[in-house]
Write an enzyme that holds these catalytic residues in place. Structure first.
Site, PDB file in Angstrom:
ATOM      1  N   PHE A 172     -15.423  12.976  11.815  1.00 44.20           N
ATOM      2  CA  PHE A 172     -16.839  12.947  11.391  1.00 44.20           C
ATOM      3  C   PHE A 172     -16.909  13.028   9.870  1.00 44.20           C
ATOM      4  O   PHE A 172     -17.717  13.763   9.307  1.00 44.20           O
ATOM      5  CB  PHE A 172     -17.602  14.111  12.026  1.00 44.20           C
ATOM      6  CG  PHE A 172     -17.583  14.090  13.536  1.00 44.20           C
ATOM      7  CD1 PHE A 172     -18.402  13.223  14.245  1.00 44.20           C
ATOM      8  CD2 PHE A 172     -16.727  14.915  14.245  1.00 44.20           C
ATOM      9  CE1 PHE A 172     -18.377  13.194  15.633  1.00 44.20           C
ATOM     10  CE2 PHE A 172     -16.688  14.889  15.633  1.00 44.20           C
ATOM     11  CZ  PHE A 172     -17.511  14.026  16.334  1.00 44.20           C
ATOM     12  N   CYS A 223     -19.432   2.602   9.247  1.00 43.90           N
ATOM     13  CA  CYS A 223     -19.548   3.218  10.577  1.00 43.90           C
ATOM     14  C   CYS A 223     -20.851   2.898  11.314  1.00 43.90           C
ATOM     15  O   CYS A 223     -20.812   2.351  12.419  1.00 43.90           O
ATOM     16  CB  CYS A 223     -19.398   4.718  10.463  1.00 43.90           C
ATOM     17  SG  CYS A 223     -17.739   5.210  10.038  1.00 43.90           S
ATOM     18  N   LYS A 280     -21.479  -0.792  12.625  1.00 44.44           N
ATOM     19  CA  LYS A 280     -20.451  -1.183  13.603  1.00 44.44           C
ATOM     20  C   LYS A 280     -20.557  -0.335  14.885  1.00 44.44           C
ATOM     21  O   LYS A 280     -20.473  -0.857  15.997  1.00 44.44           O
ATOM     22  CB  LYS A 280     -19.091  -1.002  12.922  1.00 44.44           C
ATOM     23  CG  LYS A 280     -17.931  -0.648  13.780  1.00 44.44           C
ATOM     24  CD  LYS A 280     -16.646  -0.532  12.966  1.00 44.44           C
ATOM     25  CE  LYS A 280     -16.220   0.888  12.653  1.00 44.44           C
ATOM     26  NZ  LYS A 280     -15.802   1.717  13.755  1.00 44.44           N
ATOM     27  N   LYS A 340       0.840  -1.193   0.000  1.00 44.50           N
ATOM     28  CA  LYS A 340       0.000   0.000   0.000  1.00 44.50           C
ATOM     29  C   LYS A 340       0.884   1.255   0.000  1.00 44.50           C
ATOM     30  O   LYS A 340       0.636   2.202  -0.748  1.00 44.50           O
ATOM     31  CB  LYS A 340      -0.853  -0.036   1.267  1.00 44.50           C
ATOM     32  CG  LYS A 340      -2.153   0.691   1.168  1.00 44.50           C
ATOM     33  CD  LYS A 340      -2.760   0.732   2.538  1.00 44.50           C
ATOM     34  CE  LYS A 340      -4.241   0.600   2.549  1.00 44.50           C
ATOM     35  NZ  LYS A 340      -4.785   0.717   3.901  1.00 44.50           N
TER      36      LYS A 340
HETATM   37  C1  UDX Z   1     -21.031   8.282   8.628  1.00 43.75           C
HETATM   38  C2  UDX Z   1     -21.174   9.593   9.395  1.00 43.75           C
HETATM   39  O1  UDX Z   1     -22.032  10.483   8.672  1.00 43.75           O
HETATM   40  C3  UDX Z   1     -19.825  10.216   9.640  1.00 43.75           C
HETATM   41  O2  UDX Z   1     -19.961  11.400  10.407  1.00 43.75           O
HETATM   42  C4  UDX Z   1     -19.007   9.190  10.398  1.00 43.75           C
HETATM   43  O3  UDX Z   1     -17.799   9.669  10.816  1.00 43.75           O
HETATM   44  C5  UDX Z   1     -18.856   7.933   9.588  1.00 43.75           C
HETATM   45  O4  UDX Z   1     -20.158   7.404   9.322  1.00 43.75           O
HETATM   46  P1  UDX Z   1     -20.696   7.471   6.114  1.00 43.75           P
HETATM   47  O5  UDX Z   1     -20.649   6.085   6.645  1.00 43.75           O
HETATM   48  O6  UDX Z   1     -19.700   7.881   5.098  1.00 43.75           O
HETATM   49  O7  UDX Z   1     -20.546   8.527   7.314  1.00 43.75           O
HETATM   50  O8  UDX Z   1     -22.141   7.654   5.475  1.00 43.75           O
HETATM   51  P2  UDX Z   1     -23.429   8.600   5.641  1.00 43.75           P
HETATM   52  O9  UDX Z   1     -23.467   9.588   4.546  1.00 43.75           O
HETATM   53  O10 UDX Z   1     -23.544   9.125   7.008  1.00 43.75           O
HETATM   54  O11 UDX Z   1     -24.591   7.513   5.354  1.00 43.75           O
HETATM   55  C6  UDX Z   1     -24.688   6.330   6.134  1.00 43.75           C
HETATM   56  C7  UDX Z   1     -25.856   5.487   5.665  1.00 43.75           C
HETATM   57  O12 UDX Z   1     -27.082   6.132   5.926  1.00 43.75           O
HETATM   58  C8  UDX Z   1     -25.874   5.193   4.169  1.00 43.75           C
HETATM   59  O13 UDX Z   1     -26.276   3.855   3.969  1.00 43.75           O
HETATM   60  C9  UDX Z   1     -26.902   6.160   3.613  1.00 43.75           C
HETATM   61  O14 UDX Z   1     -27.481   5.718   2.417  1.00 43.75           O
HETATM   62  C10 UDX Z   1     -27.898   6.184   4.761  1.00 43.75           C
HETATM   63  N1  UDX Z   1     -28.724   7.392   4.806  1.00 43.75           N
HETATM   64  C11 UDX Z   1     -28.181   8.614   5.097  1.00 43.75           C
HETATM   65  C12 UDX Z   1     -30.097   7.289   4.593  1.00 43.75           C
HETATM   66  O15 UDX Z   1     -30.621   6.202   4.333  1.00 43.75           O
HETATM   67  N2  UDX Z   1     -30.872   8.405   4.704  1.00 43.75           N
HETATM   68  C13 UDX Z   1     -30.359   9.618   5.001  1.00 43.75           C
HETATM   69  O16 UDX Z   1     -31.125  10.587   5.088  1.00 43.75           O
HETATM   70  C14 UDX Z   1     -28.964   9.729   5.196  1.00 43.75           C
END
Ligand code: UDX
Length: 432
Positions: free
Chosen positions: A152, A263, A266, A35
């Site tokens: 975040f 995230c 888990k 990597k």
């Molecule tokens: C998340 C947190 O937002 C971030 O702050 C943290 O540090 C890591 O986890 P991420 O996993 O990249 O980030 O995705 P995110 O955009 O938060 O979406 C998570 C899940 O929720 C996705 O499956 C998304 O499709 C779903 N989601 C999100 C919905 O179904 N509806 C929504 O309104 C928002």
């Protein structure tokens, strides 16, 4: 400042690159030599918009370095970020902290002057206390400070989230490290980011509580969407009506498939496990986990209803399989449940994703990848819009398929039901 990021996964790489772009000298360390060699050649192991350009720029101007030598890298740095993974343990639901503690042990052997050791990885309450104990075995207490600085960052938006964060959370139990951390983040604070200082344990919990709350919000609207489907209400109206209440807010109120990613699943598991450890029943979060697990079954049941319970030999297309748009991440994507389940029932599945072929479906019979949207739609009986990629937002289905009309199940409510029906397609969506 001289920074060392240990772990060049998503969190370490994005944060390291962004810190170097702010003018710091950053060395990103990983035990995976392959990597590191690829990164030195400007090859990025993850799909994240804008990341590759920033890596190349800062590597060229020598603000960013890559190494697999943890000892020397730690010795040459003042601020050490631990960014290794904290996956769910194989048995149970708590976080596996073995990588964190291994790294802490290695750091403890390389402290040659005062250093701040920071957990950027998501770690359960009291992990900082344990790291402090490990470091104390080999070093006197005035040689280091242990700080929690949760990230975040959303996948797909990580660089923007780093540069314009809603808040920067620093959990430290001493003034000196807080001063240094505030200084490190001063370019972002001066652009308007809120800087919050708390105890180390509080910072650890802020991260879990935030993710658990967002997961709860999504699950809440998903359940409301179920009720909307039964009562002829448009869930989008509910999201707008609720979201305008400033106490609620409009974001994360989009109904859709089960939430996924690296995230939320888990972290919701881990926080309930911490709750149990401290004899506190986090019943709301426990029921969110259950409801989300059941979400894919609910949507699958709907697919069966749409196909009038005749799934065998039906040609089903998945548009998008990643857990959300702008990432190639498949972790805990609901497609990993839905596709195998439908294939098992005899459906013939084709999928297209802008990030390409996925190994995850390699061994599943009757599942194949198509490298264009058009090919994936060809001959389909049912098209499921699973991920909200921009690529799918203004498709002219009528033009793409000549002749045979398929049914569309839009799991992200991208299209207007009336417009699509006007083109002669049968159309289903979520909560409306
Ligand atoms: C998340 C947190 O937002 C971030 O702050 C943290 O540090 C890591 O986890 P991420 O996993 O990249 O980030 O995705 P995110 O955009 O938060 O979406 C998570 C899940 O929720 C996705 O499956 C998304 O499709 C779903 N989601 C999100 C919905 O179904 N509806 C929504 O309104 C928002």
């Amino acid at each position: 400042m001289k920074l060392c990021m240990i772990g060049t996964g998503y969190v370490g790489l994005v944060s390291g690159v962004c810190f170097s772009d702010l003018g710091n000298d950053v060395i990103c360390v990983d035990k995976d030599i392959n990597k590191i060699n690829l990164l030195k050649k400007g090859k990025i192991p993850i799909y994240e918009p804008g990341l590759s350009e920033l890596v190349i720029k800062n590597y060229k101007n020598k603000k960013l370095k890559f190494s697999s030598d943890l000892k020397t890298s730690v010795k040459n740095s003042d601020i050490i970020f631990i960014c290794v993974g904290t996956p769910t343990k194989k048995s149970g639901s708590s976080a596996d902290l073995s990588q964190i503690y291994n790294v802490a042990k290695k750091i403890s052997l390389s402290i040659n002057k005062f250093k701040i050791i920071i957990t950027k990885s998501t770690v359960p309450v009291t992990t900082g206390d344990q790291i402090e104990k490990i470091l104390s075995k080999k070093n006197s207490k005035n040689k280091f400070a242990v700080v929690s600085n949760p990230e975040f960052l959303r996948e797909g938006e990580a660089i923007r989230d780093f540069t314009y964060p809603d808040r920067i959370v620093i959990g430290s139990n001493d003034k000196k490290s807080n001063r240094i951390m505030k200084n490190l983040y001063s370019p972002l604070i001066s652009k308007g980011a809120q800087y919050i200082h708390s105890s180390r344990r509080a910072a650890e919990l802020i991260k879990y509580a935030s993710n658990a709350f967002l997961a709860t919000k999504i699950t809440f609207i998903n359940e409301i969407a179920n009720l909307c489907e039964k009562t002829g209400i448009n869930v989008e109206d509910i999201s707008i009506g609720m979201g305008l209440d400033k106490r609620i807010g409009s974001r994360f109120l989009r109904a859709g498939p089960a939430y996924g990613g690296s995230c939320f699943p888990k972290d919701t598991r881990a926080i309930t496990s911490t709750g149990d450890e401290f004899k506190t029943n986090l019943s709301v979060i426990k029921s969110v986990i259950k409801s989300n697990q059941n979400r894919s079954n609910i949507l699958l049941k709907r697919v069966h209803e749409i196909l009038k319970n005749k799934v065998k030999n039906k040609k089903i297309t998945f548009l998008g399989v990643t857990f959300k748009a702008n990432t190639d991440d498949m972790r805990d994507s609901s497609s990993l449940i839905m596709i195998p389940s439908l294939a098992k029932k005899g459906a013939l599945i084709k999928y297209f994703d802008p990030t390409g072929y996925k190994k995850d479906f390699e061994k599943i019979k009757n599942v194949s990848y198509e490298n264009t949207i058009k090919k994936s739609l060809d001959g389909s009986d049912l098209v499921i819009i699973h991920t909200e990629w921009n690529d799918f937002k203004s498709l002219n289905f009528k033009k793409l398929v000549k002749g045979k009309k398929f049914i569309i199940y839009d799991m992200r409510n991208i299209y207007s039901p009336t417009k699509i029906k006007g083109q002669g397609f049968k159309y289903f969506s979520i909560g409306r």
